[in-house]
Design a protein around this motif. Structure first.
Motif, PDB file in Angstrom:
ATOM      1  N   ILE A 180      18.265   5.502 -27.447  1.00  0.00           N
ATOM      2  CA  ILE A 180      18.961   6.817 -26.872  1.00  0.00           C
ATOM      3  C   ILE A 180      20.411   6.359 -27.072  1.00  0.00           C
ATOM      4  N   ASN A 181      20.606   7.696 -27.152  1.00  0.00           N
ATOM      5  CA  ASN A 181      22.837   8.497 -26.898  1.00  0.00           C
ATOM      6  C   ASN A 181      23.294   7.323 -25.553  1.00  0.00           C
ATOM      7  N   PRO A 182      24.109   6.934 -25.331  1.00  0.00           N
ATOM      8  CA  PRO A 182      24.735   6.803 -23.722  1.00  0.00           C
ATOM      9  C   PRO A 182      25.171   7.529 -23.212  1.00  0.00           C
ATOM     10  N   ALA A 183      25.727   8.734 -23.541  1.00  0.00           N
ATOM     11  CA  ALA A 183      25.977   9.857 -23.216  1.00  0.00           C
ATOM     12  C   ALA A 183      24.749  10.759 -22.523  1.00  0.00           C
ATOM     13  N   THR A 184      23.318  10.524 -22.752  1.00  0.00           N
ATOM     14  CA  THR A 184      22.045  10.699 -22.350  1.00  0.00           C
ATOM     15  C   THR A 184      21.789   9.711 -21.151  1.00  0.00           C
ATOM     16  N   ALA A 185      21.907   8.647 -21.206  1.00  0.00           N
ATOM     17  CA  ALA A 185      21.801   7.834 -20.490  1.00  0.00           C
ATOM     18  C   ALA A 185      22.586   7.890 -18.940  1.00  0.00           C
ATOM     19  N   ALA A 186      23.417   8.554 -19.332  1.00  0.00           N
ATOM     20  CA  ALA A 186      24.959   8.714 -18.036  1.00  0.00           C
ATOM     21  C   ALA A 186      24.273   9.823 -17.578  1.00  0.00           C
ATOM     22  N   LYS A 187      23.506  10.993 -18.305  1.00  0.00           N
ATOM     23  CA  LYS A 187      23.887  12.314 -17.504  1.00  0.00           C
ATOM     24  C   LYS A 187      22.660  11.258 -16.791  1.00  0.00           C
ATOM     25  N   GLY A 188      21.624  10.654 -16.970  1.00  0.00           N
ATOM     26  CA  GLY A 188      20.634  10.468 -16.214  1.00  0.00           C
ATOM     27  C   GLY A 188      21.397  10.031 -14.780  1.00  0.00           C
ATOM     28  N   LEU A 189      22.286   8.933 -14.989  1.00  0.00           N
ATOM     29  CA  LEU A 189      22.261   8.064 -14.177  1.00  0.00           C
ATOM     30  C   LEU A 189      23.418   9.582 -12.816  1.00  0.00           C
ATOM     31  N   THR A 190      24.249  10.175 -14.074  1.00  0.00           N
ATOM     32  CA  THR A 190      24.443  11.195 -12.829  1.00  0.00           C
ATOM     33  C   THR A 190      23.839  11.930 -11.491  1.00  0.00           C
ATOM     34  N   LEU A 191      22.762  12.831 -12.291  1.00  0.00           N
ATOM     35  CA  LEU A 191      21.782  13.022 -11.424  1.00  0.00           C
ATOM     36  C   LEU A 191      21.260  11.890 -10.408  1.00  0.00           C
ATOM     37  N   LEU A 192      21.407  11.140 -10.797  1.00  0.00           N
ATOM     38  CA  LEU A 192      20.530  10.435  -9.124  1.00  0.00           C
ATOM     39  C   LEU A 192      21.975   9.775  -8.275  1.00  0.00           C
ATOM     40  N   VAL A 193      23.351   9.790  -8.607  1.00  0.00           N
ATOM     41  CA  VAL A 193      24.560   9.863  -7.940  1.00  0.00           C
ATOM     42  C   VAL A 193      24.752  10.985  -6.782  1.00  0.00           C
ATOM     43  N   GLU A 194      24.112  12.397  -8.029  1.00  0.00           N
ATOM     44  CA  GLU A 194      24.663  13.854  -7.373  1.00  0.00           C
ATOM     45  C   GLU A 194      23.195  13.735  -6.285  1.00  0.00           C
ATOM     46  N   ASP A 195      22.247  13.135  -6.251  1.00  0.00           N
ATOM     47  CA  ASP A 195      20.966  13.173  -5.070  1.00  0.00           C
ATOM     48  C   ASP A 195      21.238  11.840  -4.066  1.00  0.00           C
ATOM     49  N   ASP A 196      22.314  10.936  -4.375  1.00  0.00           N
ATOM     50  CA  ASP A 196      22.690  10.389  -3.363  1.00  0.00           C
ATOM     51  C   ASP A 196      21.787   8.778  -3.749  1.00  0.00           C
ATOM     52  N   VAL A 197      21.026   8.670  -4.735  1.00  0.00           N
ATOM     53  CA  VAL A 197      19.875   7.751  -5.209  1.00  0.00           C
ATOM     54  C   VAL A 197      20.717   6.498  -5.092  1.00  0.00           C
TER      55      VAL A 197
END
Length: 126
Positions: A46-63
């Motif tokens: 997948i596009n790295p930007a898509t992967a980064a968005k998934g990681l960002t979700l987890l940062v926002e959720d404090d995971v």
């Protein structure tokens, strides 16, 4: 894991959920570094930007938390956060759908609970 590119769930959400499952399964422990956006992009093609968005979700959720220049790491409370989120959202949604479907099919609560018990036993190999 195979991403569902034809479904309605965005790929970045699927990436976040996959990482959550990996954390719940103990494949990533507290303060352990997780895959980078580029590693995830390569793993899932997948596009790295898509992967980064998934990681960002987890940062926002404090995971996950960021260590500048080092990557993303699992927070101390990650497992508890994921369990709470999945119980309150995912499981509740599934139960709501199940009860609604049972009502439409005139399946009583006792029969539905017996079906759930039977499935639970089968999944445990009993």
């Amino acid at each position: 894991m195979i991403l569902n590119t034809d479904g309605t769930k965005p790929i970045y959400v699927q990436i976040a959920e996959w990482l959550e499952t990996e954390i719940l399964n103990g494949n990533f422990l507290q303060d352990q570094k997780v895959y980078s956006q580029y590693q995830l992009a390569e793993i899932f093609n997948i596009n790295p930007a898509t992967a980064a968005k998934g990681l960002t979700l987890l940062v926002e959720d404090d995971v996950l938390y960021k260590k500048r220049g080092l990557g993303m790491f699992v927070t101390e409370a990650a497992q508890a956060i994921i369990l709470t989120k999945r119980r309150e959202h995912t499981l509740k949604r599934l139960v709501t759908e199940l009860v609604s479907e049972a009502e439409q099919l005139n399946v009583g609560m006792d029969e539905l609970l017996e079906m759930v018990r039977k499935e639970s036993k089968q999944s445990k190999g009993e």
